[in-house]
Design a protein around this motif. Structure first.
Motif, PDB file in Angstrom:
ATOM      1  N   ARG A  41      -6.748  -2.362  -4.036  1.00 20.09           N
ATOM      2  CA  ARG A  41      -6.833  -3.130  -2.775  1.00 20.09           C
ATOM      3  C   ARG A  41      -5.660  -4.089  -2.641  1.00 20.09           C
ATOM      4  NH1 ARG A  41     -10.126  -8.012  -0.853  1.00 20.09           N
ATOM      5  NH2 ARG A  41      -9.678  -7.925   1.364  1.00 20.09           N
ATOM      6  N   GLY A  42      -5.176  -4.584  -3.778  1.00 17.03           N
ATOM      7  CA  GLY A  42      -4.039  -5.495  -3.757  1.00 17.03           C
ATOM      8  C   GLY A  42      -2.692  -4.799  -3.653  1.00 17.03           C
ATOM      9  N   GLY A 333      11.700  12.838  -8.387  1.00 18.63           N
ATOM     10  CA  GLY A 333      10.866  13.741  -9.172  1.00 18.63           C
ATOM     11  C   GLY A 333       9.546  13.141  -9.597  1.00 18.63           C
ATOM     12  N   ASN A 334       9.414  11.798  -9.503  1.00 23.16           N
ATOM     13  CA  ASN A 334       8.136  11.179  -9.854  1.00 23.16           C
ATOM     14  C   ASN A 334       7.124  11.363  -8.723  1.00 23.16           C
ATOM     15  OD1 ASN A 334       9.091  10.362 -12.294  1.00 23.16           O
ATOM     16  ND2 ASN A 334       8.903   8.167 -11.897  1.00 23.16           N
ATOM     17  N   VAL A 335       5.876  11.506  -9.104  1.00 20.40           N
ATOM     18  CA  VAL A 335       4.799  11.579  -8.118  1.00 20.40           C
ATOM     19  C   VAL A 335       4.623  10.195  -7.505  1.00 20.40           C
ATOM     20  CG1 VAL A 335       2.355  12.109  -7.775  1.00 20.40           C
ATOM     21  CG2 VAL A 335       3.704  13.423  -9.418  1.00 20.40           C
ATOM     22  N   ALA A 336       4.221  10.171  -6.223  1.00 18.55           N
ATOM     23  CA  ALA A 336       4.234   8.908  -5.482  1.00 18.55           C
ATOM     24  C   ALA A 336       3.246   7.861  -6.005  1.00 18.55           C
ATOM     25  CB  ALA A 336       3.937   9.189  -4.007  1.00 18.55           C
ATOM     26  N   ASP A 337       3.757   6.653  -6.227  1.00 19.48           N
ATOM     27  CA  ASP A 337       2.972   5.424  -6.329  1.00 19.48           C
ATOM     28  C   ASP A 337       3.478   4.558  -5.178  1.00 19.48           C
ATOM     29  OD1 ASP A 337       1.561   6.101  -8.610  1.00 19.48           O
ATOM     30  OD2 ASP A 337       2.716   4.845  -9.962  1.00 19.48           O
ATOM     31  N   LEU A 338       2.641   4.366  -4.169  1.00 20.03           N
ATOM     32  CA  LEU A 338       3.095   3.667  -2.963  1.00 20.03           C
ATOM     33  C   LEU A 338       2.030   2.699  -2.473  1.00 20.03           C
ATOM     34  CD1 LEU A 338       4.389   6.632  -0.742  1.00 20.03           C
ATOM     35  CD2 LEU A 338       5.823   4.915  -1.870  1.00 20.03           C
ATOM     36  N   THR A 339       2.497   1.670  -1.776  1.00 17.33           N
ATOM     37  CA  THR A 339       1.561   0.838  -1.016  1.00 17.33           C
ATOM     38  C   THR A 339       2.133   0.602   0.370  1.00 17.33           C
ATOM     39  OG1 THR A 339       0.317  -1.235  -0.951  1.00 17.33           O
ATOM     40  CG2 THR A 339       2.469  -1.329  -2.000  1.00 17.33           C
ATOM     41  N   ILE A 340       1.284   0.730   1.352  1.00 22.33           N
ATOM     42  CA  ILE A 340       1.694   0.469   2.734  1.00 22.33           C
ATOM     43  C   ILE A 340       1.037  -0.839   3.148  1.00 22.33           C
ATOM     44  CG2 ILE A 340       1.594   1.281   5.125  1.00 22.33           C
ATOM     45  CD1 ILE A 340       1.663   4.153   3.898  1.00 22.33           C
ATOM     46  N   VAL A 341       1.904  -1.798   3.509  1.00 23.12           N
ATOM     47  CA  VAL A 341       1.462  -3.173   3.712  1.00 23.12           C
ATOM     48  C   VAL A 341       1.614  -3.551   5.179  1.00 23.12           C
ATOM     49  CG1 VAL A 341       2.101  -5.549   3.153  1.00 23.12           C
ATOM     50  CG2 VAL A 341       1.972  -3.848   1.335  1.00 23.12           C
ATOM     51  N   ASP A 342       0.593  -4.203   5.715  1.00 22.95           N
ATOM     52  CA  ASP A 342       0.636  -4.720   7.086  1.00 22.95           C
ATOM     53  C   ASP A 342       1.199  -6.132   7.036  1.00 22.95           C
ATOM     54  OD1 ASP A 342       0.161  -5.758   9.594  1.00 22.95           O
ATOM     55  OD2 ASP A 342      -1.735  -4.693   9.839  1.00 22.95           O
ATOM     56  N   LEU A 343       2.403  -6.295   7.592  1.00 25.18           N
ATOM     57  CA  LEU A 343       3.062  -7.605   7.509  1.00 25.18           C
ATOM     58  C   LEU A 343       2.648  -8.532   8.644  1.00 25.18           C
ATOM     59  CD1 LEU A 343       6.638  -6.396   6.472  1.00 25.18           C
ATOM     60  CD2 LEU A 343       4.840  -7.322   4.991  1.00 25.18           C
ATOM     61  N   GLU A 344       1.838  -8.055   9.558  1.00 33.06           N
ATOM     62  CA  GLU A 344       1.525  -8.853  10.740  1.00 33.06           C
ATOM     63  C   GLU A 344       0.091  -9.366  10.807  1.00 33.06           C
ATOM     64  OE1 GLU A 344       2.903  -6.290  13.849  1.00 33.06           O
ATOM     65  OE2 GLU A 344       4.995  -6.682  13.339  1.00 33.06           O
ATOM     66  N   THR A 375      -3.099   2.445  -0.336  1.00 33.30           N
ATOM     67  CA  THR A 375      -2.465   2.460  -1.651  1.00 33.30           C
ATOM     68  C   THR A 375      -2.592   3.860  -2.229  1.00 33.30           C
ATOM     69  OG1 THR A 375      -3.143   0.151  -1.934  1.00 33.30           O
ATOM     70  CG2 THR A 375      -2.368   1.291  -3.900  1.00 33.30           C
ATOM     71  N   ILE A 376      -1.483   4.357  -2.755  1.00 33.98           N
ATOM     72  CA  ILE A 376      -1.448   5.719  -3.304  1.00 33.98           C
ATOM     73  C   ILE A 376      -0.983   5.661  -4.750  1.00 33.98           C
ATOM     74  CG2 ILE A 376      -0.396   8.009  -3.102  1.00 33.98           C
ATOM     75  CD1 ILE A 376      -0.008   7.421  -0.097  1.00 33.98           C
ATOM     76  N   ASN A 377      -1.834   6.126  -5.668  1.00 36.96           N
ATOM     77  CA  ASN A 377      -1.501   6.163  -7.094  1.00 36.96           C
ATOM     78  C   ASN A 377      -1.395   7.623  -7.529  1.00 36.96           C
ATOM     79  OD1 ASN A 377      -3.310   6.011 -10.117  1.00 36.96           O
ATOM     80  ND2 ASN A 377      -1.232   5.255  -9.909  1.00 36.96           N
ATOM     81  N   GLN A 378      -0.208   8.000  -7.999  1.00 39.14           N
ATOM     82  CA  GLN A 378       0.028   9.358  -8.469  1.00 39.14           C
ATOM     83  C   GLN A 378      -0.411  10.396  -7.430  1.00 39.14           C
ATOM     84  OE1 GLN A 378       1.536  10.020 -11.916  1.00 39.14           O
ATOM     85  NE2 GLN A 378       2.222   8.139 -10.924  1.00 39.14           N
ATOM     86  N   GLY A 379      -0.045  10.110  -6.165  1.00 33.11           N
ATOM     87  CA  GLY A 379      -0.308  11.044  -5.085  1.00 33.11           C
ATOM     88  C   GLY A 379      -1.723  11.010  -4.535  1.00 33.11           C
ATOM     89  N   ARG A 380      -2.575  10.141  -5.087  1.00 33.11           N
ATOM     90  CA  ARG A 380      -3.975  10.074  -4.670  1.00 33.11           C
ATOM     91  C   ARG A 380      -4.233   8.748  -3.954  1.00 33.11           C
ATOM     92  NH1 ARG A 380      -9.117   8.414  -7.575  1.00 33.11           N
ATOM     93  NH2 ARG A 380      -7.843   7.457  -9.189  1.00 33.11           N
ATOM     94  N   ILE A 381      -4.945   8.813  -2.812  1.00 37.65           N
ATOM     95  CA  ILE A 381      -5.278   7.577  -2.094  1.00 37.65           C
ATOM     96  C   ILE A 381      -6.328   6.802  -2.889  1.00 37.65           C
ATOM     97  CG2 ILE A 381      -6.319   6.604  -0.004  1.00 37.65           C
ATOM     98  CD1 ILE A 381      -5.047   8.896   1.573  1.00 37.65           C
ATOM     99  N   THR A 382      -5.983   5.583  -3.267  1.00 32.94           N
ATOM    100  CA  THR A 382      -6.879   4.779  -4.092  1.00 32.94           C
ATOM    101  C   THR A 382      -7.450   3.585  -3.329  1.00 32.94           C
ATOM    102  OG1 THR A 382      -4.890   3.675  -4.892  1.00 32.94           O
ATOM    103  CG2 THR A 382      -5.867   5.379  -6.308  1.00 32.94           C
ATOM    104  N   TYR A 383      -6.857   3.299  -2.164  1.00 33.52           N
ATOM    105  CA  TYR A 383      -7.416   2.254  -1.314  1.00 33.52           C
ATOM    106  C   TYR A 383      -7.039   2.540   0.123  1.00 33.52           C
ATOM    107  CZ  TYR A 383      -8.270  -2.062   1.124  1.00 33.52           C
ATOM    108  OH  TYR A 383      -8.706  -2.972   2.051  1.00 33.52           O
ATOM    109  N   ARG A 384      -7.990   2.344   0.992  1.00 38.46           N
ATOM    110  CA  ARG A 384      -7.759   2.518   2.422  1.00 38.46           C
ATOM    111  C   ARG A 384      -8.368   1.316   3.123  1.00 38.46           C
ATOM    112  NH1 ARG A 384      -6.839   7.007   6.283  1.00 38.46           N
ATOM    113  NH2 ARG A 384      -5.901   5.662   7.849  1.00 38.46           N
ATOM    114  N   GLY A 385      -7.534   0.482   3.727  1.00 41.25           N
ATOM    115  CA  GLY A 385      -8.036  -0.713   4.406  1.00 41.25           C
ATOM    116  C   GLY A 385      -7.927  -0.590   5.910  1.00 41.25           C
ATOM    117  N   ASN A 386      -8.012  -1.719   6.598  1.00 37.38           N
ATOM    118  CA  ASN A 386      -7.825  -1.658   8.040  1.00 37.38           C
ATOM    119  C   ASN A 386      -7.058  -2.865   8.529  1.00 37.38           C
ATOM    120  OD1 ASN A 386      -9.797  -3.702   7.915  1.00 37.38           O
ATOM    121  ND2 ASN A 386     -11.435  -2.213   8.136  1.00 37.38           N
TER     122      ASN A 386
END
Ligand code: DOR
Ligand code: ZN
Ligand code: ZN
Ligand code: ZN
Length: 386
Positions: A41-42, A333-344, A375-386
């Protein structure tokens, strides 16, 4: 289903090199399942967990237990530290080579404080030969005694026993000398005191392998949070304690000038019952995983004190480089670890939304921006917020 990225930032997944997940042994405070859900979530995709569990993580089997439990129940990558000493007594070194072979990413005395200089020296010699970081809590227990807050004007006015900044800085000074002698990589946890920042800056100027982290609470708060009139709220109690404005400024300057490599939360959940105890006897610690990035985005980036990309480095590339973690962070070549952040979008910190079992934070009710929406850990969605 489409995801609207208007006003959002796509960032590498965050790493937090200092969390307490409490499993095994203290599952009423937190579990690997709830702690890693809070991490996701963070916006975190990797956390490194401390060994002050029960039993203490002091054997290859227990390192294995962390990896196995995470594989079953985890929402992020969990990298365990092994304890420098066996059990809770701090009297006998662990088998450091065996811990490393089992997957420990460093050894530490956090929560299981090692005071003996000869023991720390021997641990550093072994760790240096294994190229394993030595991660230090830095507290001289003789100077810290039974202190419950920073030693200073507020503690004196309240008549509460204080922990001097010196209790931290003398241990950092000692361990920098031991690191120079042994060639060990020394990582200084939760730096909180102006003197400590100067010591790490000096060590780096000598070219030593010394790195450091700072928490959001030591960057944003001062000892003035401790209530001066009636009973003090133990949700304001943490170790190292929140110090003075001078110390806070020193930590911030250290973060900006590169002396301090990374932000780490020292996420330390406790039960509400424990935190309702009188201030002097309640346990130390704040939860931090779910609010670390939004707090610093709101308080430091939006106020123009640090650039967004510099803050992001302190949560991503820097910890990955310091601990040589090749996972997710901008490597082809690494599998995605990503976070998409709402700055507003601004949200209030409320316990109802917490994934952690802990409720112990001084930031309840605060309105902050920069929350992760995906939030995406190793290509898997681990958190979905709003
Ligand atoms: O505030 C803290 N909490 N500081 C520590 O050193 C330990 C941690 C915990 O384990 O609760
Ligand atoms: Zn600590
Ligand atoms: Zn100080
Ligand atoms: Zn800690």
């Amino acid at each position: 289903e489409a995801i609207d990225l208007q006003g959002k930032a796509i960032l590498p997944g965050f790493l937090d090199m200092h969390v307490h997940l409490r499993q095994p042994g203290f599952e009423a405070k937190e579990t690997i399942e709830t702690g890693t859900a809070a991490a996701a979530r963070g916006g975190f995709t990797t956390v490194a967990c401390m060994p002050n569990t029960r039993p203490v993580i002091d054997s290859p089997e227990l390192i294995g237990y962390i990896y196995e439990t995470t594989a079953k129940e985890g929402s992020c990558t969990v990298l365990p530290y092994g304890a420098i000493t066996k059990g809770e007594l701090g009297e006998e070194l662990t088998d450091i080579a065996a811990l490393k072979a089992a997957g420990a990413i460093g050894i530490t005395d956090d929560g299981v404080g090692v005071q003996s200089s000869s023991m720390m020296r021997e641990a550093m010699r072994i760790a240096a030969s294994l190229d394993l970081p030595v991660v230090i809590h830095s507290e001289d227990e003789d100077l810290a005694k039974d202190g419950c807050m920073n030693e200073g004007v507020v503690s004196k006015r309240l008549g509460l026993p204080g922990i001097p900044g010196l209790a931290e800085s003398v241990m950092i000074a000692r361990d920098i000398l031991l690191a120079e002698e042994t060639g060990a990589h020394l990582h200084v946890c939760h730096i909180s005191d102006a003197w400590s920042v100067d010591l790490v800056r000096y060590a780096k100027s000598r070219g030593l392998k010394v790195t450091a982290e700072v928490t959001p609470h030591h960057l944003l708060l001062t000892e003035e949070i401790i209530d001066r009139t009636d009973a003090q709220d133990a949700n304001m109690k943490v170790n190292p304690p929140i110090r003075t404005e001078k110390d806070r400024q020193a930590c911030l300057r250290g973060l900006l000038d590169g002396t301090i490599d990374m932000v780490a939360t020292d996420h330390a959940p406790h039960t509400e019952e424990e935190k309702k105890r009188p201030f002097q006897t309640a346990p130390f610690g704040f939860v931090g995983l779910e609010i670390a990035f939004p707090l610093l985005y709101t308080e430091l980036v939006e106020t123009g004190q640090i650039a967004l990309h510099e803050l992001v480095k302190k949560f991503t590339i820097n910890p990955a480089n310091v601990f040589k973690i090749d996972r997710g962070v901008i490597a082809v070549g690494n599998v995605a670890d990503l976070t998409i952040v709402d700055l507003e979008a601004e949200r209030t910190v409320t316990v109802e939304e917490f994934k952690t079992k802990g409720r112990n934070t001084p930031f309840l009710g605060k309105k902050i921006k920069g929350w992760s929406v995906l939030t995406i850990n190793q290509g898997r969605i681990t958190y979905r917020g709003n």
